[in-house]
Design a protein around this motif. Structure first.
Motif, PDB file in Angstrom:
ATOM      1  N   GLN A  88       0.813  -1.217   0.000  1.00  0.00           N
ATOM      2  CA  GLN A  88       0.000   0.000   0.000  1.00  0.00           C
ATOM      3  C   GLN A  88       0.847   1.268   0.000  1.00  0.00           C
ATOM      4  OE1 GLN A  88      -2.489  -1.549   3.500  1.00  0.00           O
ATOM      5  NE2 GLN A  88      -3.830  -0.081   2.488  1.00  0.00           N
ATOM      6  N   ILE A  89       2.113   1.153   0.368  1.00  0.00           N
ATOM      7  CA  ILE A  89       2.988   2.325   0.474  1.00  0.00           C
ATOM      8  C   ILE A  89       3.754   2.489  -0.838  1.00  0.00           C
ATOM      9  CG2 ILE A  89       4.847   3.433   1.761  1.00  0.00           C
ATOM     10  CD1 ILE A  89       4.075   1.511   4.116  1.00  0.00           C
ATOM     11  N   VAL A  90       3.511   3.612  -1.509  1.00  0.00           N
ATOM     12  CA  VAL A  90       4.147   3.879  -2.789  1.00  0.00           C
ATOM     13  C   VAL A  90       5.466   4.628  -2.598  1.00  0.00           C
ATOM     14  CG1 VAL A  90       3.890   5.077  -5.005  1.00  0.00           C
ATOM     15  CG2 VAL A  90       1.923   3.925  -3.971  1.00  0.00           C
ATOM     16  N   ARG A  91       5.478   5.589  -1.690  1.00  0.00           N
ATOM     17  CA  ARG A  91       6.657   6.436  -1.513  1.00  0.00           C
ATOM     18  C   ARG A  91       6.745   6.937  -0.076  1.00  0.00           C
ATOM     19  NH1 ARG A  91       5.807   9.305  -5.664  1.00  0.00           N
ATOM     20  NH2 ARG A  91       7.206   8.141  -6.971  1.00  0.00           N
ATOM     21  N   VAL A  92       7.985   7.127   0.395  1.00  0.00           N
ATOM     22  CA  VAL A  92       8.265   7.699   1.711  1.00  0.00           C
ATOM     23  C   VAL A  92       8.906   9.062   1.473  1.00  0.00           C
ATOM     24  CG1 VAL A  92       9.575   7.438   3.848  1.00  0.00           C
ATOM     25  CG2 VAL A  92       8.637   5.414   2.715  1.00  0.00           C
ATOM     26  N   ASN A  93       8.290  10.122   2.023  1.00  0.00           N
ATOM     27  CA  ASN A  93       8.779  11.486   1.798  1.00  0.00           C
ATOM     28  C   ASN A  93       9.191  12.148   3.104  1.00  0.00           C
ATOM     29  OD1 ASN A  93       7.906  11.557  -1.042  1.00  0.00           O
ATOM     30  ND2 ASN A  93       5.855  11.549  -0.164  1.00  0.00           N
ATOM     31  N   LEU A  94      10.350  12.795   3.077  1.00  0.00           N
ATOM     32  CA  LEU A  94      10.770  13.688   4.155  1.00  0.00           C
ATOM     33  C   LEU A  94      11.555  14.806   3.489  1.00  0.00           C
ATOM     34  CD1 LEU A  94      10.888  14.491   7.115  1.00  0.00           C
ATOM     35  CD2 LEU A  94      12.952  13.100   7.341  1.00  0.00           C
ATOM     36  N   ARG A  95      10.865  15.892   3.227  1.00  0.00           N
ATOM     37  CA  ARG A  95      11.475  17.030   2.540  1.00  0.00           C
ATOM     38  C   ARG A  95      11.936  18.068   3.552  1.00  0.00           C
ATOM     39  NH1 ARG A  95       6.532  15.943  -0.039  1.00  0.00           N
ATOM     40  NH2 ARG A  95       6.836  14.796  -1.953  1.00  0.00           N
ATOM     41  N   SER A 129       7.452  18.613   8.907  1.00  0.00           N
ATOM     42  CA  SER A 129       7.413  18.348  10.344  1.00  0.00           C
ATOM     43  C   SER A 129       7.572  16.870  10.645  1.00  0.00           C
ATOM     44  CB  SER A 129       6.093  18.848  10.932  1.00  0.00           C
ATOM     45  OG  SER A 129       5.991  20.235  10.753  1.00  0.00           O
ATOM     46  N   TRP A 130       7.221  16.012   9.685  1.00  0.00           N
ATOM     47  CA  TRP A 130       7.343  14.575   9.855  1.00  0.00           C
ATOM     48  C   TRP A 130       7.304  13.906   8.492  1.00  0.00           C
ATOM     49  CZ3 TRP A 130       3.492  17.013  12.959  1.00  0.00           C
ATOM     50  CH2 TRP A 130       2.294  17.242  12.290  1.00  0.00           C
ATOM     51  N   VAL A 131       7.553  12.630   8.475  1.00  0.00           N
ATOM     52  CA  VAL A 131       7.517  11.843   7.242  1.00  0.00           C
ATOM     53  C   VAL A 131       6.083  11.748   6.743  1.00  0.00           C
ATOM     54  CG1 VAL A 131       7.698   9.440   6.420  1.00  0.00           C
ATOM     55  CG2 VAL A 131       9.606  10.497   7.595  1.00  0.00           C
ATOM     56  N   SER A 132       5.949  11.704   5.444  1.00  0.00           N
ATOM     57  CA  SER A 132       4.645  11.513   4.818  1.00  0.00           C
ATOM     58  C   SER A 132       4.751  10.328   3.860  1.00  0.00           C
ATOM     59  CB  SER A 132       4.246  12.777   4.049  1.00  0.00           C
ATOM     60  OG  SER A 132       3.041  12.569   3.357  1.00  0.00           O
ATOM     61  N   GLY A 190      -3.713   6.981  -3.643  1.00  0.00           N
ATOM     62  CA  GLY A 190      -3.534   8.382  -4.001  1.00  0.00           C
ATOM     63  C   GLY A 190      -3.554   9.350  -2.829  1.00  0.00           C
ATOM     64  N   THR A 191      -3.728   8.846  -1.629  1.00  0.00           N
ATOM     65  CA  THR A 191      -3.785   9.733  -0.466  1.00  0.00           C
ATOM     66  C   THR A 191      -2.433   9.761   0.250  1.00  0.00           C
ATOM     67  OG1 THR A 191      -4.553   7.955   0.987  1.00  0.00           O
ATOM     68  CG2 THR A 191      -6.243   9.301  -0.108  1.00  0.00           C
ATOM     69  N   PRO A 192      -2.132  10.892   0.871  1.00  0.00           N
ATOM     70  CA  PRO A 192      -0.934  10.950   1.710  1.00  0.00           C
ATOM     71  C   PRO A 192      -1.289  10.531   3.138  1.00  0.00           C
ATOM     72  CG  PRO A 192      -1.856  13.134   1.500  1.00  0.00           C
ATOM     73  CD  PRO A 192      -2.732  12.212   0.676  1.00  0.00           C
ATOM     74  N   MET A 193      -0.291  10.078   3.876  1.00  0.00           N
ATOM     75  CA  MET A 193      -0.509   9.729   5.277  1.00  0.00           C
ATOM     76  C   MET A 193       0.693  10.179   6.086  1.00  0.00           C
ATOM     77  SD  MET A 193      -1.296   6.112   7.011  1.00  0.00           S
ATOM     78  CE  MET A 193      -1.643   6.030   8.741  1.00  0.00           C
ATOM     79  N   PRO A 194       0.460  10.986   7.129  1.00  0.00           N
ATOM     80  CA  PRO A 194       1.586  11.404   7.963  1.00  0.00           C
ATOM     81  C   PRO A 194       2.063  10.266   8.855  1.00  0.00           C
ATOM     82  CG  PRO A 194      -0.460  12.254   8.867  1.00  0.00           C
ATOM     83  CD  PRO A 194      -0.805  11.569   7.571  1.00  0.00           C
ATOM     84  N   VAL A 195       3.362  10.236   9.076  1.00  0.00           N
ATOM     85  CA  VAL A 195       3.965   9.317  10.029  1.00  0.00           C
ATOM     86  C   VAL A 195       4.669  10.200  11.052  1.00  0.00           C
ATOM     87  CG1 VAL A 195       5.571   7.405  10.391  1.00  0.00           C
ATOM     88  CG2 VAL A 195       4.282   7.563   8.248  1.00  0.00           C
ATOM     89  N   MET A 196       3.921  10.596  12.069  1.00  0.00           N
ATOM     90  CA  MET A 196       4.435  11.542  13.050  1.00  0.00           C
ATOM     91  C   MET A 196       5.526  10.935  13.931  1.00  0.00           C
ATOM     92  SD  MET A 196       0.834  13.337  14.029  1.00  0.00           S
ATOM     93  CE  MET A 196       1.520  14.666  14.994  1.00  0.00           C
TER      94      MET A 196
END
Length: 163
Positions: free
Chosen positions: A105-112, A116-119, A125-131
């Motif tokens: 289910q996880i397409v990409r891991v983002n931390l730009r 404030s946290w990983v997304s 097609g939805t983003p999900m925060p990983v606080m």
């Protein structure tokens, strides 16, 4: 060997499941702050004068202690976020939600820069925060954790490989 003892080889080194991502320093500061706030306000409630122009009765004292407990509970809630990676996917625990994601289910891991946290970009097609991975007080650790999570997604996910 149980699923929690499963081993995974990532590009950042050897890892045993489960892998927990948690902002340890932030959690420590929040929990300590809550305990100190509770102790100080409780001490104040005990030491307030019972007589004088404005007497402090048991109800007022209890209200101060309950307020202190509420502050501690709020700080405990703020220290709750974490993520746990296992062989079957990633469980993300944010402030008030908990969700288990299969690796696919996880397409990409983002931390730009400035995040404030990983997304996570999910396959729907939805983003999900990983606080649980936040660069606040531990920038280098957050970067390392984001890389580790990205490696796990690449290894165990079945989605696109252009991450």
């Amino acid at each position: 060997m149980t699923s929690s003892e499963h081993s995974a080889q990532t590009s950042t080194g050897f890892t045993d499941f489960p892998v927990t991502f948690r902002p340890t320093r932030t959690r420590l500061v929040l929990q300590a702050g809550g305990a100190v706030t509770f102790a100080v306000l409780t001490l104040i409630a005990v030491l307030l004068p019972a007589g004088g122009a404005v007497p402090w009765g048991p109800v007022e004292r209890a209200a101060i202690v309950l307020s202190a407990l509420l502050v501690w509970a709020l700080l405990a809630l703020l220290s709750r976020p974490h993520a746990v990676a296992g062989p079957d996917g990633l469980t993300v625990v944010n402030l008030t939600t908990k969700r288990h994601l299969e690796w696919a289910q996880i397409v990409r891991v983002n931390l730009r820069t400035g995040d404030s946290w990983v997304s996570l970009d999910l396959d729907d097609g939805t983003p999900m925060p990983v606080m649980g991975i936040q660069p606040g007080l531990e920038r280098q650790r957050a970067l390392r954790d984001a890389r580790t999570l990205r490696s796990l997604v690449q290894r165990y996910g079945t989605g696109p490989t252009d991450r």
